[in-house]
Design a protein around this motif. Structure first.
Motif, PDB file in Angstrom:
ATOM      1  N   TYR A  60      28.647  52.804  33.571  1.00  0.00           N
ATOM      2  CA  TYR A  60      29.378  52.747  32.306  1.00  0.00           C
ATOM      3  C   TYR A  60      30.719  52.008  32.365  1.00  0.00           C
ATOM      4  O   TYR A  60      31.456  52.016  31.384  1.00  0.00           O
ATOM      5  N   SER A  61      31.033  51.358  33.473  1.00  0.00           N
ATOM      6  CA  SER A  61      32.318  50.655  33.533  1.00  0.00           C
ATOM      7  C   SER A  61      32.112  49.149  33.535  1.00  0.00           C
ATOM      8  O   SER A  61      30.999  48.657  33.739  1.00  0.00           O
ATOM      9  N   TYR A  62      33.204  48.454  33.316  1.00  0.00           N
ATOM     10  CA  TYR A  62      33.216  47.001  33.386  1.00  0.00           C
ATOM     11  C   TYR A  62      34.627  46.572  33.774  1.00  0.00           C
ATOM     12  O   TYR A  62      35.583  47.326  33.603  1.00  0.00           O
ATOM     13  N   PRO A  63      34.789  45.357  34.318  1.00  0.00           N
ATOM     14  CA  PRO A  63      36.118  44.923  34.768  1.00  0.00           C
ATOM     15  C   PRO A  63      37.120  44.824  33.619  1.00  0.00           C
ATOM     16  O   PRO A  63      36.784  44.353  32.537  1.00  0.00           O
ATOM     17  N   TYR A  64      38.320  45.287  33.891  1.00  0.00           N
ATOM     18  CA  TYR A  64      39.426  45.159  32.944  1.00  0.00           C
ATOM     19  C   TYR A  64      39.841  43.687  32.928  1.00  0.00           C
ATOM     20  O   TYR A  64      40.253  43.156  33.951  1.00  0.00           O
ATOM     21  N   PRO A  65      39.734  42.992  31.807  1.00  0.00           N
ATOM     22  CA  PRO A  65      39.983  41.548  31.775  1.00  0.00           C
ATOM     23  C   PRO A  65      41.364  41.123  32.264  1.00  0.00           C
ATOM     24  O   PRO A  65      41.526  40.039  32.798  1.00  0.00           O
ATOM     25  N   HIS A  66      42.366  41.973  32.109  1.00  0.00           N
ATOM     26  CA  HIS A  66      43.725  41.616  32.511  1.00  0.00           C
ATOM     27  C   HIS A  66      43.989  41.883  33.991  1.00  0.00           C
ATOM     28  O   HIS A  66      45.002  41.435  34.520  1.00  0.00           O
ATOM     29  N   ASP A  67      43.093  42.639  34.656  1.00  0.00           N
ATOM     30  CA  ASP A  67      43.225  42.946  36.082  1.00  0.00           C
ATOM     31  C   ASP A  67      41.842  43.322  36.605  1.00  0.00           C
ATOM     32  O   ASP A  67      41.423  44.472  36.511  1.00  0.00           O
ATOM     33  N   PRO A  68      41.092  42.362  37.165  1.00  0.00           N
ATOM     34  CA  PRO A  68      39.710  42.629  37.580  1.00  0.00           C
ATOM     35  C   PRO A  68      39.563  43.664  38.692  1.00  0.00           C
ATOM     36  O   PRO A  68      38.451  44.091  38.975  1.00  0.00           O
ATOM     37  N   ASP A  69      40.682  44.098  39.307  1.00  0.00           N
ATOM     38  CA  ASP A  69      40.593  45.183  40.294  1.00  0.00           C
ATOM     39  C   ASP A  69      40.506  46.545  39.618  1.00  0.00           C
ATOM     40  O   ASP A  69      40.254  47.558  40.262  1.00  0.00           O
TER      41      ASP A  69
END
Length: 132
Positions: A60-69
């Motif tokens: 259910y997660s995906y990378p945060y566009p402003h910080d891919p970590d």
């Protein structure tokens, strides 16, 4: 965070999906990133979670566009939005989602995961039905 009334129900695409509870006009904003409600978790934290929670975060997660970590885990019905190659929403703004066209009450909301997750790929053996 979903900005329109929604509900979760069986999906013709996969498992369950999120559906509009009322008519939504074309171009309406339906979602916005709300860090106070949408959980941000660092990728390194996932390995320390119990295995069932690791599976949940992976699904259910995906990378945060402003910080891919960082990964985003939505707490509301937004996490049940299914992928479509011909979605009725758009997420080209990393902090907001909008309808591509008018959506009727009872219609499943779909998005193209690749718009906000550059690593997205359909897993082998997974069947995604094109939402109409």
């Amino acid at each position: 965070m979903m900005l329109i009334p929604t509900y979760v129900a069986p999906s013709k695409i996969e498992g369950v999906g999120v559906f509009a509870a009322e008519d939504v006009s074309e171009g309406a904003q339906i979602w916005e990133l709300a860090p106070s409600l949408d959980r941000l978790i660092h990728k390194d934290e996932v390995a320390g979670l119990p295995p069932p929670l690791q599976d949940f975060v992976e699904r259910y997660s995906y990378p945060y566009p402003h910080d891919p970590d960082q990964l985003i885990v939505e707490i509301d019905n937004g996490r049940f939005m299914n992928h479509s190659e011909h979605p009725n929403t758009r997420f080209d703004d990393p902090d907001a989602g909008f309808t591509r066209r008018a959506i009727k009450a009872g219609e499943e909301l779909t998005c193209n995961y690749a718009e906000f997750d550059p690593t997205f790929e359909i897993l082998p053996g997974r069947l995604f039905v094109v939402a109409e």
